[in-house]
Motif scaffolding. Structure first.
Motif, PDB file in Angstrom:
ATOM      1  N   MET A 258       0.835  -1.189   0.000  1.00 56.56           N
ATOM      2  CA  MET A 258       0.000   0.000   0.000  1.00 56.56           C
ATOM      3  C   MET A 258       0.869   1.238   0.000  1.00 56.56           C
ATOM      4  SD  MET A 258      -3.030   0.965   2.688  1.00 56.56           S
ATOM      5  CE  MET A 258      -3.762  -0.641   2.426  1.00 56.56           C
ATOM      6  N   SER A 259       0.497   2.235  -0.758  1.00 52.83           N
ATOM      7  CA  SER A 259       1.275   3.449  -0.884  1.00 52.83           C
ATOM      8  C   SER A 259       1.432   4.128   0.460  1.00 52.83           C
ATOM      9  CB  SER A 259       0.580   4.415  -1.852  1.00 52.83           C
ATOM     10  OG  SER A 259       1.189   5.675  -1.809  1.00 52.83           O
ATOM     11  N   ALA A 260       2.624   4.699   0.682  1.00 48.36           N
ATOM     12  CA  ALA A 260       2.890   5.370   1.940  1.00 48.36           C
ATOM     13  C   ALA A 260       1.998   6.592   2.126  1.00 48.36           C
ATOM     14  CB  ALA A 260       4.363   5.789   2.002  1.00 48.36           C
ATOM     15  N   ARG A 261       1.478   7.149   1.025  1.00 49.76           N
ATOM     16  CA  ARG A 261       0.652   8.349   1.138  1.00 49.76           C
ATOM     17  C   ARG A 261      -0.757   8.033   1.631  1.00 49.76           C
ATOM     18  NH1 ARG A 261      -2.984   8.277  -2.942  1.00 49.76           N
ATOM     19  NH2 ARG A 261      -2.458   7.124  -4.832  1.00 49.76           N
TER      20      ARG A 261
ATOM     21  N   LEU B 268     -13.341  -3.311 -11.679  1.00 45.63           N
ATOM     22  CA  LEU B 268     -12.667  -2.852 -10.469  1.00 45.63           C
ATOM     23  C   LEU B 268     -11.213  -2.460 -10.702  1.00 45.63           C
ATOM     24  CD1 LEU B 268     -13.336  -2.280  -7.582  1.00 45.63           C
ATOM     25  CD2 LEU B 268     -12.871  -4.654  -7.015  1.00 45.63           C
ATOM     26  N   GLU B 269     -10.490  -3.259 -11.460  1.00 41.37           N
ATOM     27  CA  GLU B 269      -9.076  -2.936 -11.712  1.00 41.37           C
ATOM     28  C   GLU B 269      -8.953  -1.606 -12.469  1.00 41.37           C
ATOM     29  OE1 GLU B 269      -9.322  -6.961 -10.457  1.00 41.37           O
ATOM     30  OE2 GLU B 269     -10.385  -5.932 -12.073  1.00 41.37           O
ATOM     31  N   GLU B 270      -9.827  -1.385 -13.429  1.00 41.73           N
ATOM     32  CA  GLU B 270      -9.852  -0.113 -14.169  1.00 41.73           C
ATOM     33  C   GLU B 270     -10.128   1.053 -13.217  1.00 41.73           C
ATOM     34  OE1 GLU B 270     -13.304   2.190 -16.582  1.00 41.73           O
ATOM     35  OE2 GLU B 270     -13.014   0.082 -17.110  1.00 41.73           O
ATOM     36  N   ILE B 271     -11.100   0.898 -12.341  1.00 37.02           N
ATOM     37  CA  ILE B 271     -11.465   1.947 -11.387  1.00 37.02           C
ATOM     38  C   ILE B 271     -10.309   2.256 -10.445  1.00 37.02           C
ATOM     39  CG2 ILE B 271     -12.949   2.429  -9.397  1.00 37.02           C
ATOM     40  CD1 ILE B 271     -15.173   0.888 -10.924  1.00 37.02           C
ATOM     41  N   CYS B 272      -9.656   1.214  -9.938  1.00 31.41           N
ATOM     42  CA  CYS B 272      -8.584   1.404  -8.953  1.00 31.41           C
ATOM     43  C   CYS B 272      -7.379   2.138  -9.525  1.00 31.41           C
ATOM     44  CB  CYS B 272      -8.144   0.055  -8.387  1.00 31.41           C
ATOM     45  SG  CYS B 272      -9.333  -0.684  -7.230  1.00 31.41           S
ATOM     46  N   ARG B 273      -7.242   2.159 -10.843  1.00 31.40           N
ATOM     47  CA  ARG B 273      -6.095   2.815 -11.474  1.00 31.40           C
ATOM     48  C   ARG B 273      -6.503   4.019 -12.321  1.00 31.40           C
ATOM     49  NH1 ARG B 273      -1.648  -0.346 -10.753  1.00 31.40           N
ATOM     50  NH2 ARG B 273      -2.016  -2.541 -10.183  1.00 31.40           N
ATOM     51  N   ALA B 274      -7.727   4.518 -12.106  1.00 24.57           N
ATOM     52  CA  ALA B 274      -8.260   5.570 -12.974  1.00 24.57           C
ATOM     53  C   ALA B 274      -7.648   6.937 -12.725  1.00 24.57           C
ATOM     54  CB  ALA B 274      -9.780   5.658 -12.818  1.00 24.57           C
TER      55      ALA B 274
ATOM     56  N   ALA C 103     -10.518 -10.615   7.271  1.00 25.87           N
ATOM     57  CA  ALA C 103      -9.903 -11.895   6.930  1.00 25.87           C
ATOM     58  C   ALA C 103      -9.517 -11.983   5.463  1.00 25.87           C
ATOM     59  CB  ALA C 103     -10.847 -13.040   7.289  1.00 25.87           C
ATOM     60  N   VAL C 104     -10.209 -11.245   4.588  1.00 28.69           N
ATOM     61  CA  VAL C 104      -9.873 -11.295   3.162  1.00 28.69           C
ATOM     62  C   VAL C 104      -9.045 -10.094   2.709  1.00 28.69           C
ATOM     63  CG1 VAL C 104     -11.858 -12.726   2.574  1.00 28.69           C
ATOM     64  CG2 VAL C 104     -12.068 -10.229   2.461  1.00 28.69           C
ATOM     65  N   GLY C 105      -8.701  -9.195   3.649  1.00 31.01           N
ATOM     66  CA  GLY C 105      -7.782  -8.122   3.304  1.00 31.01           C
ATOM     67  C   GLY C 105      -8.325  -6.712   3.314  1.00 31.01           C
ATOM     68  N   LEU C 106      -9.605  -6.521   3.671  1.00 34.62           N
ATOM     69  CA  LEU C 106     -10.117  -5.162   3.795  1.00 34.62           C
ATOM     70  C   LEU C 106      -9.515  -4.513   5.043  1.00 34.62           C
ATOM     71  CD1 LEU C 106     -13.868  -5.591   2.776  1.00 34.62           C
ATOM     72  CD2 LEU C 106     -11.909  -5.033   1.352  1.00 34.62           C
ATOM     73  N   THR C 107      -9.354  -3.212   5.001  1.00 30.07           N
ATOM     74  CA  THR C 107      -8.540  -2.532   6.013  1.00 30.07           C
ATOM     75  C   THR C 107      -9.334  -1.673   6.983  1.00 30.07           C
ATOM     76  OG1 THR C 107      -8.134  -0.799   4.371  1.00 30.07           O
ATOM     77  CG2 THR C 107      -6.459  -2.517   4.598  1.00 30.07           C
TER      78      THR C 107
ATOM     79  N   ALA D 119     -10.511  -6.257  -2.071  1.00 32.15           N
ATOM     80  CA  ALA D 119      -9.225  -6.276  -1.371  1.00 32.15           C
ATOM     81  C   ALA D 119      -8.079  -6.536  -2.337  1.00 32.15           C
ATOM     82  CB  ALA D 119      -9.253  -7.334  -0.275  1.00 32.15           C
ATOM     83  N   ASN D 120      -8.248  -7.475  -3.251  1.00 25.61           N
ATOM     84  CA  ASN D 120      -7.170  -7.809  -4.180  1.00 25.61           C
ATOM     85  C   ASN D 120      -6.887  -6.686  -5.168  1.00 25.61           C
ATOM     86  OD1 ASN D 120      -6.075 -10.861  -4.203  1.00 25.61           O
ATOM     87  ND2 ASN D 120      -8.118 -10.788  -3.336  1.00 25.61           N
ATOM     88  N   ALA D 121      -7.927  -6.095  -5.737  1.00 27.78           N
ATOM     89  CA  ALA D 121      -7.731  -5.012  -6.700  1.00 27.78           C
ATOM     90  C   ALA D 121      -7.103  -3.796  -6.022  1.00 27.78           C
ATOM     91  CB  ALA D 121      -9.056  -4.630  -7.345  1.00 27.78           C
ATOM     92  N   ALA D 122      -7.535  -3.495  -4.804  1.00 25.06           N
ATOM     93  CA  ALA D 122      -6.980  -2.355  -4.086  1.00 25.06           C
ATOM     94  C   ALA D 122      -5.511  -2.585  -3.733  1.00 25.06           C
ATOM     95  CB  ALA D 122      -7.790  -2.086  -2.819  1.00 25.06           C
ATOM     96  N   ALA D 123      -5.189  -3.792  -3.269  1.00 27.23           N
ATOM     97  CA  ALA D 123      -3.798  -4.094  -2.928  1.00 27.23           C
ATOM     98  C   ALA D 123      -2.898  -3.996  -4.148  1.00 27.23           C
ATOM     99  CB  ALA D 123      -3.703  -5.481  -2.305  1.00 27.23           C
TER     100      ALA D 123
END
Length: 286
Positions: free
Chosen positions: A1-4, A141-147, A217-221, A184-188
């Motif tokens: 995850m990005s430090a920012r 989701l992958e498109e959205i996470c990198r938009a 348990a599946v990676g949400l923060t 969780a996977n797309a965000a990570a």
């Protein structure tokens, strides 16, 4: 995850049309507060809610909290007026609803770039979170996470998503398992955060805990909260337990004692290699 991107355990929703709730939220120690202009505000009260939130933002006590606004959706015809009233130095970002594709975020990014320029704000200072509320959004989701580089996190709109699927909400949240894991996977992969959606039965603490544990348990923060009483529960459930911290400390100590280029080390009767070491470091960082 990005430090920012700061890890948010709790994001408290505050109905923007209620002066009482706006005042009460000033003392709630959530990691972030989201003033809502969308679903919690009746159509005829939108303009008044916008004025209330615009007046509350400049002197709202942040004290380490991030201040977000959930505006109306891009296709509502109300978003532009929301942004005009609210974008300023007190606003951390927009928790944007109904994000079904990357183009939605790109359009809002353009609006924000213009407003930052004309209002002498630092470029990119107004951040974005995207609500994922439909099967269509989950498929992109992958498109959205990198938009856009403004995007700090995505969050699961549990109610809208399950309504679109035509399935009921349950106490254990089994119906959200696939969506939570995808989020969780797309965000990570994109280096951003991922938040679980709301538990609408705000009096059911046990149900909130079950949902939060499944999400974690599946990676949400972290988790979206609709009531101040849920904030402390989120902080407990999305923080490492004392047992997890103690074990992570033993893993890091043992692994680092082997020196650079270590292969694997035995900890508590289990072999731990580099992935286990990195997981332990993340636990301690959190």
């Amino acid at each position: 995850m990005s430090a920012r991107v700061r890890r948010l355990r709790s994001l408290l929703s505050v109905p923007g049309g209620s002066e009482r709730f706006l005042t009460k939220a000033r003392d709630v120690p959530a990691d972030a507060v989201a003033f809502d202009l969308e679903d919690s505000v009746a159509v005829g009260d939108k303009e008044r809610a916008r004025r209330l939130v615009a007046a509350a933002l400049p002197d709202f006590p942040a004290e380490g909290r991030e201040l977000w606004v959930r505006p109306n959706a891009l296709d509502s015809g109300l978003l532009e007026a929301d942004l005009d009233a609210l974008v300023g130095p007190a606003l951390h970002g927009l928790h944007l609803p109904k994000v079904d594709d990357g183009r939605t975020l790109a359009q809002v990014d353009h609006y924000l770039t213009y407003l930052e320029r004309v209002r002498s704000l630092t470029a990119g200072s107004i951040r974005l979170m995207a609500w994922i509320e439909s099967p269509a959004a989950l498929g992109r989701l992958e498109e959205i996470c990198r938009a856009t580089p403004r995007l700090d996190a995505v969050s699961l709109g549990s109610e809208d998503y399950t309504a679109a699927l035509g399935v009921p909400r349950s106490a254990d949240g089994e119906e959200l398992g696939h969506a939570r894991a995808r989020l969780a996977n797309a965000a990570a992969a994109a280096g951003i955060g991922a938040l679980d959606g709301p538990e609408t039965n705000f009096r059911a603490a046990d149900r909130f805990r079950v949902q939060a544990r499944r999400a974690r348990a599946v990676g949400l923060t972290g988790k979206f909260c609709i009531h101040p009483d849920q904030v402390a529960l989120a902080h407990e459930e999305f923080a490492p337990t004392a047992h997890e911290v103690a074990r992570a400390t033993r893993v890091v100590t043992a692994y680092e004692a082997l020196g650079e280029g270590a292969g694997a080390v035995a900890v508590d009767g289990e072999m731990v290699d580099r992935p286990g070491y990195l997981r332990a470091l993340r636990t301690l960082a959190h």
